[in-house]
Scaffold this motif. Sequence first.
Motif, PDB file in Angstrom:
ATOM      1  N   TYR A 266       0.667  -1.269   0.081  1.00  0.00           N
ATOM      2  CA  TYR A 266       0.019  -0.107   0.065  1.00  0.00           C
ATOM      3  C   TYR A 266       0.817   1.350   0.035  1.00  0.00           C
ATOM      4  O   TYR A 266       0.237   2.418  -0.415  1.00  0.00           O
ATOM      5  N   TYR A 267       1.959   1.220   0.165  1.00  0.00           N
ATOM      6  CA  TYR A 267       3.128   2.063   0.260  1.00  0.00           C
ATOM      7  C   TYR A 267       4.318   1.870  -0.408  1.00  0.00           C
ATOM      8  O   TYR A 267       4.806   0.505  -0.211  1.00  0.00           O
ATOM      9  N   TYR A 268       4.815   2.752  -1.461  1.00  0.00           N
ATOM     10  CA  TYR A 268       6.078   2.320  -2.174  1.00  0.00           C
ATOM     11  C   TYR A 268       7.006   3.634  -2.569  1.00  0.00           C
ATOM     12  O   TYR A 268       6.234   4.804  -2.439  1.00  0.00           O
ATOM     13  N   PHE A 269       8.099   3.417  -2.286  1.00  0.00           N
ATOM     14  CA  PHE A 269       8.966   4.432  -2.608  1.00  0.00           C
ATOM     15  C   PHE A 269      10.468   3.868  -3.387  1.00  0.00           C
ATOM     16  O   PHE A 269      10.711   2.819  -3.277  1.00  0.00           O
ATOM     17  N   ARG A 270      10.852   4.843  -4.007  1.00  0.00           N
ATOM     18  CA  ARG A 270      12.149   4.658  -4.648  1.00  0.00           C
ATOM     19  C   ARG A 270      13.073   6.053  -4.890  1.00  0.00           C
ATOM     20  O   ARG A 270      12.491   6.882  -4.677  1.00  0.00           O
ATOM     21  N   ASN A 271      14.449   5.815  -5.254  1.00  0.00           N
ATOM     22  CA  ASN A 271      14.982   6.698  -5.702  1.00  0.00           C
ATOM     23  C   ASN A 271      14.757   7.084  -7.304  1.00  0.00           C
ATOM     24  O   ASN A 271      14.820   6.322  -7.876  1.00  0.00           O
ATOM     25  N   VAL A 272      14.727   8.337  -7.547  1.00  0.00           N
ATOM     26  CA  VAL A 272      14.758   8.906  -8.769  1.00  0.00           C
ATOM     27  C   VAL A 272      15.989   9.665  -8.955  1.00  0.00           C
ATOM     28  O   VAL A 272      15.909  10.813  -8.726  1.00  0.00           O
ATOM     29  N   GLY A 273      17.017   8.880  -9.333  1.00  0.00           N
ATOM     30  CA  GLY A 273      18.520   9.757  -9.346  1.00  0.00           C
ATOM     31  C   GLY A 273      18.623   9.982  -7.722  1.00  0.00           C
ATOM     32  O   GLY A 273      18.567   9.057  -6.919  1.00  0.00           O
ATOM     33  N   ASP A 274      18.677  11.401  -7.549  1.00  0.00           N
ATOM     34  CA  ASP A 274      18.878  11.788  -6.162  1.00  0.00           C
ATOM     35  C   ASP A 274      17.775  12.441  -5.467  1.00  0.00           C
ATOM     36  O   ASP A 274      17.715  13.067  -4.710  1.00  0.00           O
ATOM     37  N   LYS A 275      16.559  12.040  -6.000  1.00  0.00           N
ATOM     38  CA  LYS A 275      15.310  12.474  -5.402  1.00  0.00           C
ATOM     39  C   LYS A 275      14.676  11.063  -4.712  1.00  0.00           C
ATOM     40  O   LYS A 275      15.095  10.102  -5.395  1.00  0.00           O
ATOM     41  N   ILE A 276      13.510  11.339  -3.937  1.00  0.00           N
ATOM     42  CA  ILE A 276      12.839  10.210  -3.518  1.00  0.00           C
ATOM     43  C   ILE A 276      11.210  10.172  -3.866  1.00  0.00           C
ATOM     44  O   ILE A 276      10.815  11.403  -3.793  1.00  0.00           O
ATOM     45  N   LEU A 277      10.883   9.337  -4.387  1.00  0.00           N
ATOM     46  CA  LEU A 277       9.405   9.307  -5.102  1.00  0.00           C
ATOM     47  C   LEU A 277       8.800   8.456  -4.117  1.00  0.00           C
ATOM     48  O   LEU A 277       9.205   7.128  -3.979  1.00  0.00           O
ATOM     49  N   LEU A 278       7.423   8.636  -3.580  1.00  0.00           N
ATOM     50  CA  LEU A 278       6.841   8.019  -2.580  1.00  0.00           C
ATOM     51  C   LEU A 278       5.265   8.205  -2.751  1.00  0.00           C
ATOM     52  O   LEU A 278       4.722   9.187  -3.190  1.00  0.00           O
ATOM     53  N   GLY A 279       4.781   6.911  -3.013  1.00  0.00           N
ATOM     54  CA  GLY A 279       3.188   6.856  -3.245  1.00  0.00           C
ATOM     55  C   GLY A 279       2.468   6.064  -2.453  1.00  0.00           C
ATOM     56  O   GLY A 279       3.111   5.143  -1.428  1.00  0.00           O
ATOM     57  N   GLY A 280       1.109   6.093  -2.446  1.00  0.00           N
ATOM     58  CA  GLY A 280       0.303   5.214  -1.771  1.00  0.00           C
ATOM     59  C   GLY A 280      -0.594   5.876  -0.770  1.00  0.00           C
ATOM     60  O   GLY A 280      -0.910   7.007  -0.754  1.00  0.00           O
ATOM     61  N   GLY A 281      -1.170   4.849   0.060  1.00  0.00           N
ATOM     62  CA  GLY A 281      -1.948   5.388   1.285  1.00  0.00           C
ATOM     63  C   GLY A 281      -3.373   5.391   1.012  1.00  0.00           C
ATOM     64  O   GLY A 281      -4.275   5.834   1.734  1.00  0.00           O
ATOM     65  N   ARG A 282      -3.567   4.756  -0.084  1.00  0.00           N
ATOM     66  CA  ARG A 282      -5.200   4.909  -0.292  1.00  0.00           C
ATOM     67  C   ARG A 282      -6.020   3.879   0.677  1.00  0.00           C
ATOM     68  O   ARG A 282      -7.309   3.957   0.971  1.00  0.00           O
ATOM     69  N   ASN A 283      -5.368   2.852   1.485  1.00  0.00           N
ATOM     70  CA  ASN A 283      -5.702   2.182   2.421  1.00  0.00           C
ATOM     71  C   ASN A 283      -6.407   2.907   3.524  1.00  0.00           C
ATOM     72  O   ASN A 283      -7.152   2.455   4.549  1.00  0.00           O
TER      73      ASN A 283
END
Length: 370
Positions: A266-283
């Motif tokens: 339900y939550y997921y994140f990753r690096n995009v180069g030197d940034k952090i992308l984070l998504g989720g939370g619909r639960n």
Amino acid sequence: MELSYWELKNWFTNVDYTIVGSGIVGLHAGLRLRERFPTAKILVLEKGMLPEGASTKNAGFACFGSISEIMDDLKTHTEEDVVQLIEKRWKGLQLLRKRLGDDVIDFRPYGGYELFLKEDEFGFNECVNRLPFINEILKPLFKAEVFTKEVDRFGFENIQEYLIFNPFEAQIDTGNMMQELLKQAVAANVLILNQQTVTSYTDTGNYVEVVLDDFSFISKKILFATNGFANTLTKGAVMPARAQVIITEPIANLDIKGTFHLDRGYYYFRNVGDKILLGGGRNLDFETENTTEFGQTKIVQNKLEDLLKNVILPNQDFRIAHRWSGIMGVGNSKKPVVLQLSENVFCGVRLGGMGVAIGSLIGTELADLI
């Protein structure tokens, strides 16, 4: 809409196949139809300026699921169904990589990790205890151990001591992926029109009358690849599910590389180069997030920022650079819906948040229904 003779002739006359939706599924369906029918007239209609649903709005995870997500699936699906779905995700990823090329989609095999929050000791222990069993059922597919325990080396906080690592997961660049798919479709003489909404259609048995806002035309067959927007089409078998995503400004000396999951995916994140992308939370609020409306909510945005501050980037300054959302298609089952709805109407929908992994395969299966 006032159309000229030339416009009618080139775009809307003698149409063999109309595909609704220019995302991963729709374009793969178009490319597959072109392989099978070299002289057919194939028209793709897209209601957005870009593919509207999740194809250009996802997190760019080339993945087949975290261990807690797989265990969650085993509670509602048979072992055979779960393994088949993982196989579909794995084969779909290979098909995507083969068609587009790893360099083009910026495929980075950093592996995938699952974190467990401090308070989720039960979930953590359950996953660790079931690790040998999950590895056993996946061994015929991967010919290796998929999940292993690893000590956290990323400096996360408020989590269990160990992460669960999966070497087969990777990241891709979603924008590059869709650009290349669009290029290949155009090169294959698949016609694509944007800002076109199909408002209704009628299957006469011999052909389909396709109605746009103020114009209609005839197509021999119509294929719907509208995923989260397919609720009425499938009589409720597909429900929309909004996913909210944020990305930070660049972070100095960022030492996080990989794809990461939390809380059954339900939550997921990753690096995009030197940034952090984070998504989720619909639960946090399923009712509100089961929508086809794009946008953000305070409850989800606050939770995402809280995870960044207290778990992912503790003791680090960060700033949110951008926020967006995408619409997925989910249902009571995670099995995609690839169906012939009537004599000349077909659909490939309900990708369950797995579009990057299975979209290429579902598009191919949809085209092969013809």
